[in-house]
Design an enzyme around this catalytic site. Structure first.
Site, PDB file in Angstrom:
ATOM      1  N   SER A 147       0.854  -1.179   0.000  1.00 49.21           N
ATOM      2  CA  SER A 147       0.000   0.000   0.000  1.00 49.21           C
ATOM      3  C   SER A 147       0.894   1.235   0.000  1.00 49.21           C
ATOM      4  O   SER A 147       2.063   1.175   0.394  1.00 49.21           O
ATOM      5  CB  SER A 147      -0.878  -0.014   1.255  1.00 49.21           C
ATOM      6  OG  SER A 147      -1.460   1.245   1.493  1.00 49.21           O
ATOM      7  N   TYR A 160      -2.271  -0.838  11.121  1.00 44.29           N
ATOM      8  CA  TYR A 160      -2.161  -1.253   9.718  1.00 44.29           C
ATOM      9  C   TYR A 160      -0.928  -0.625   9.064  1.00 44.29           C
ATOM     10  O   TYR A 160      -0.172  -1.318   8.360  1.00 44.29           O
ATOM     11  CB  TYR A 160      -3.429  -0.840   8.978  1.00 44.29           C
ATOM     12  CG  TYR A 160      -3.445  -1.196   7.515  1.00 44.29           C
ATOM     13  CD1 TYR A 160      -3.818  -2.464   7.098  1.00 44.29           C
ATOM     14  CD2 TYR A 160      -3.121  -0.249   6.545  1.00 44.29           C
ATOM     15  CE1 TYR A 160      -3.855  -2.794   5.745  1.00 44.29           C
ATOM     16  CE2 TYR A 160      -3.154  -0.563   5.200  1.00 44.29           C
ATOM     17  CZ  TYR A 160      -3.518  -1.832   4.803  1.00 44.29           C
ATOM     18  OH  TYR A 160      -3.548  -2.154   3.466  1.00 44.29           O
ATOM     19  N   LYS A 164       2.318  -2.567   7.397  1.00 47.14           N
ATOM     20  CA  LYS A 164       2.728  -2.391   6.010  1.00 47.14           C
ATOM     21  C   LYS A 164       4.171  -1.903   5.906  1.00 47.14           C
ATOM     22  O   LYS A 164       4.915  -2.311   5.007  1.00 47.14           O
ATOM     23  CB  LYS A 164       1.780  -1.422   5.288  1.00 47.14           C
ATOM     24  CG  LYS A 164       0.402  -1.996   5.018  1.00 47.14           C
ATOM     25  CD  LYS A 164       0.466  -3.218   4.100  1.00 47.14           C
ATOM     26  CE  LYS A 164      -0.906  -3.752   3.758  1.00 47.14           C
ATOM     27  NZ  LYS A 164      -0.864  -4.957   2.898  1.00 47.14           N
TER      28      LYS A 164
END
Length: 353
Positions: A147, A160, A164
């Site tokens: 991402s 999150y 990542k």
């Protein structure tokens, strides 16, 4: 379709984690459209059943495996089940994740740990399981679905974003080791923009209103095309998908402090819509489990989502475009050289003997 030329032959054995919905579901269908055999790994039985049906109707062969990617032993067993069924594993796509939309101080240690175990360690365990089957054959490609948040953290998604970022560092380290060993096993990462997936109705949300992606929003098929392409071009270390991803990563590289202030001002309202919060989320139990429903690949943002990305197309075809540019450039240089030679010959012919 653009992805049909990504891999040299059809019928490869592909594993997609988090395949019951969203990006994983769309990627599984894109592989199936090539005629690939696709192993669908996820927790949600209803979503897996729906995905398997769509894969078969798209022309692929489906194998469903119910597994929690945070359980290393279960992931190893799932990989062995796929190898037993398909004979080997050609492509492994790490995509499963969990998330929480809340300020960091409102996330409990157990919740933060759970997001990290699924989203980061799930990739680690998946990669280890894939390498166990790929390294002895000295072939295969691992695609890490990343991402823009692997480089640029945003408010309300600390767990999150942390996961990542960890995947990014882990993947870079692994690539170095594979290159050092002259292995033909490849690993690459695909950095995605905001996407129209069901995750925003699954995510554990502690904000007033409903969770939503930060605009602009793309359809999950945009991500799927990039993932399938990356599976066939694993030498490249990374793919950026969507103009917003490029803009975010470039801005973060040039002016990270300014971007932080911008996100502090806009990032809260940009991630919520009016309306009531959705259910309890899928952090601990799957939303598409026995008592849930099949959500499919798309979320509730179809009307505003972009079905394509010129940047993603350029990224997938940069080699071809580079060769074309070189050909055109060489032609221009040759034409200029020929013009100069013609002029010199003309001048020489006009000189008195």
């Amino acid at each position: 379709m653009p992805w049909e030329k990504a891999l040299p032959k059809r019928g490869r054995a592909v594993v997609v984690t988090g395949a019951s919905g969203g990006v994983g579901r769309a990627a599984a269908l894109a592989f199936a459209a090539r005629g690939d055999r696709v192993a669908l790994l996820a927790r949600g039985r209803e979503g897996l059943a729906g995905a398997a049906d769509e894969v078969q109707r798209a022309g692929g062969e489906a194998l469903t495996v119910t597994v929690d990617m945070a359980d290393a032993k279960a992931v190893d067993n799932a990989a062995q089940q796929v190898a037993d069924a398909f004979g080997h594993i050609d492509v492994w796509v790490n995509n499963a994740f969990a998330g929480i939309l809340a300020p960091f101080t409102e996330i409990t240690p157990d919740e933060f740990r759970r997001v990290t175990e699924v989203t980061y360690l799930g990739y680690v365990f998946g990669t280890r399981a894939a390498l166990h089957h790929m390294l002895p054959r000295d072939r295969g490609t691992i695609v890490q679905v990343g991402s823009a948040l692997a480089y640029r953290g945003i408010p309300l998604q600390s767990a999150y974003c942390g996961a990542k970022h960890a995947i990014q560092g882990f993947n870079e380290s692994l690539r170095c080791e594979l290159l050092h060993g002259k292995s033909r096993v490849r690993t690459t990462m695909v950095q995605l923009p905001a996407l129209n997936t069901p995750q925003f109705d699954w995510v554990l949300n502690r904000l007033p209103g409903r969770a939503r992606p930060v605009a602009p929003v793309y359809q999950p098929e945009v991500a799927a095309r990039a993932i399938v392409h990356a599976a066939g071009h694993g030498r490249r270390r990374e793919y950026w998908v969507g103009g917003s991803t490029v803009a975010t990563l470039m801005a973060n590289a040039v002016a990270p402090g300014l971007l932080e202030r911008y996100l502090a001002r806009t990032g809260f309202d940009a991630q919520r819509d009016e309306g009531e919060q959705s259910g309890p989320g899928n952090l601990w139990t799957p939303a598409d489990g026995p008592h849930g429903q099949d959500f499919g690949a798309h979320g509730r943002f179809d009307e505003e989502s972009q079905p394509g990305s010129s940047q993603e197309w350029l990224s997938r075809n940069r080699g071809r475009l580079g060769r074309a540019a070189l050909t055109v450039g060489a032609g221009v240089l040759a034409a200029r050289q020929l013009t100069r030679m013609t002029r010199r010959q003309a001048v020489a012919g006009d000189m008195p003997g």
